[in-house]
Scaffold this active site. Structure first.
Site, mmCIF file in Angstrom:
data_model
loop_
_atom_site.group_PDB
_atom_site.id
_atom_site.type_symbol
_atom_site.label_atom_id
_atom_site.label_comp_id
_atom_site.label_asym_id
_atom_site.label_seq_id
_atom_site.Cartn_x
_atom_site.Cartn_y
_atom_site.Cartn_z
ATOM 1 N N ARG A 21 -7.866 -8.029 15.311
ATOM 2 C CA ARG A 21 -6.466 -7.712 15.002
ATOM 3 C C ARG A 21 -6.147 -6.249 15.277
ATOM 4 O O ARG A 21 -5.038 -5.800 15.009
ATOM 5 C CB ARG A 21 -6.166 -8.078 13.550
ATOM 6 C CG ARG A 21 -6.311 -9.576 13.281
ATOM 7 C CD ARG A 21 -6.166 -9.891 11.805
ATOM 8 N NE ARG A 21 -4.813 -9.708 11.320
ATOM 9 C CZ ARG A 21 -3.865 -10.634 11.386
ATOM 10 N NH1 ARG A 21 -4.119 -11.817 11.932
ATOM 11 N NH2 ARG A 21 -2.658 -10.392 10.912
ATOM 12 N N SER B 15 -1.778 -7.777 7.342
ATOM 13 C CA SER B 15 -2.097 -9.016 6.622
ATOM 14 C C SER B 15 -0.852 -9.839 6.303
ATOM 15 O O SER B 15 -0.969 -10.966 5.829
ATOM 16 C CB SER B 15 -2.818 -8.690 5.308
ATOM 17 O OG SER B 15 -4.003 -7.990 5.543
ATOM 18 N N GLU C 257 0.842 -1.198 0.000
ATOM 19 C CA GLU C 257 0.000 0.000 0.000
ATOM 20 C C GLU C 257 0.875 1.245 0.000
ATOM 21 O O GLU C 257 1.908 1.300 0.661
ATOM 22 C CB GLU C 257 -0.903 0.018 1.245
ATOM 23 C CG GLU C 257 -1.936 -1.082 1.272
ATOM 24 C CD GLU C 257 -2.797 -1.031 2.533
ATOM 25 O OE1 GLU C 257 -2.811 0.026 3.199
ATOM 26 O OE2 GLU C 257 -3.440 -2.042 2.839
#
Length: 366
Positions: free
Chosen positions: A186, A276, A90
């Protein structure tokens, strides 16, 4: 005599109409010409093998997005395993710039003020194109098809489809209950989402995916493809065949084994701060598919249809816990058994960074 006057009047009206139409066409032509000139931005990137790639706003590229925790990282990792595509991590800055650009376009008073100062919409578009192209092109190793994965970028799909006319979009869809449980469990901080509340996050999820789906509809099915996370992990081969056909690139078996390309030259690069990462290092598996079951408060489950109406609209049964997502491919079952045995560990060079750096990354994401 009366007939001649009538004919003359008709002729004058026809001439005047032709003048108006011609003048309008001229203005449209000049506007398009100025726009075309303003978009002449080119970026030259040299690869590690010294191959040169020239990119412009006409270059083919793909934008991957969706509500965070919907499988966007898995999709981009699988695309990164294709030798003709490069996504990378990202950027975090692209959604922010697009948000600013959309604000300048929407707010009438600010738009008029900018134009009075000589900052036209065409100028802003040209600057936006130059910025995005630089970031995306220099974000990693060059490839014939560039790819950007910033989840909230797809809130601007319609605008991006205009300034990058050869771009395509992949909108990841996932059961909102699973996405929200992943955010909360998370502790993934997302701007505007209260990660202490399932009710709030599910409400925000429904609004966000509705907006992205609307943008995808505006772009049209030839340029925007919706992909369900559940389909991607249950039937990865069938799903990725469809994705690559949509992108117009040939099939490559490596997209089904992205974990083997991690850290390899021209392969999959993973970020140390993306939450992730510890999941994407593993092969496609079922570990996270129904993890949300049993964790959502009873009062939220009872009011699910009202809290998250997009669940039903997307085809998820809001009363099923869990829904029947479908049957997995044999290879996925085999992968899952390996994962559950602990065969896949986070590589030492990708160990999670300090709490401070995670907090800063989460703040930027918001």
């Amino acid at each position: 005599m009366r007939l001649s006057i009538r004919r003359g009047t008709t002729l004058l009206l026809c001439v005047f109409g032709l003048y108006i139409a011609g003048n309008a066409l001229y203005k449209v032509f000049m506007c398009q010409s100025r726009l075309a000139r303003s978009r002449k931005v080119s970026v030259l990137v040299k690869g590690s093998n010294q191959t040169r790639f020239h990119y412009s706003h006409l270059s083919p590229m793909v934008f991957v997005g969706g509500v965070p925790r919907s499988g966007t990282t898995l999709m981009r990792a699988m695309l990164d395993a294709h030798p003709l595509i490069r996504c990378g991590e990202e950027t975090r800055v692209i959604p922010r710039l697009l948000g600013l650009r959309q604000g300048w376009k929407r707010h009438g008073e600010e738009r008029r003020s900018l134009e009075e100062e000589g900052v036209t919409q065409e100028t802003l578009d040209a600057a936006t194109i130059a910025f995005l192209l630089e970031i995306i092109a220099r974000h990693g190793e060059p490839a014939p098809m560039l790819c950007n994965k910033d989840p909230f970028t797809l809130k601007s799909s319609s605008y991006l489809s205009d300034i990058f006319p050869n771009s395509k979009f992949i909108l990841m869809l996932r059961d909102g209950r699973a996405s929200v449980h992943s955010m909360i469990s998370r502790r993934v901080t997302i701007g505007g989402f209260d990660i202490s509340s399932y009710r709030d996050c599910l409400t925000k999820w429904s609004h966000a995916i509705e907006a992205m789906l609307f943008q995808c509809t505006l772009v049209g099915p030839n340029r925007c493809l919706t992909v369900r996370y559940e389909s991607l992990v249950l039937q990865p081969r069938t799903t990725m065949v469809k994705v690559l056909q949509f992108l117009g690139v040939p099939w490559h078996e490596g997209v089904l084994h992205h974990e083997l390309a991690i850290g390899q030259p021209g392969g999959v690069s993973l970020s140390r701060i993306e939450r992730s990462t510890d999941q994407v290092i593993k092969p496609v598996n079922l570990e996270a598919l129904t993890r949300w079951v049993g964790h959502i408060p009873a009062d939220v489950l009872e009011d699910m249809e009202n809290i998250a109406p997009m669940l039903s609209r997307l085809g998820y049964d809001p009363s099923a816990n869990p829904p029947d997502y479908g049957q997995p491919d044999p290879e996925v079952i085999n992968n899952t058994e390996k994962v559950l045995r602990g065969d896949f560990k986070l590589p030492a060079n990708l160990k999670r960074p300090s709490h401070e750096s995670i907090s800063e990354a989460s703040r930027m994401r918001g």
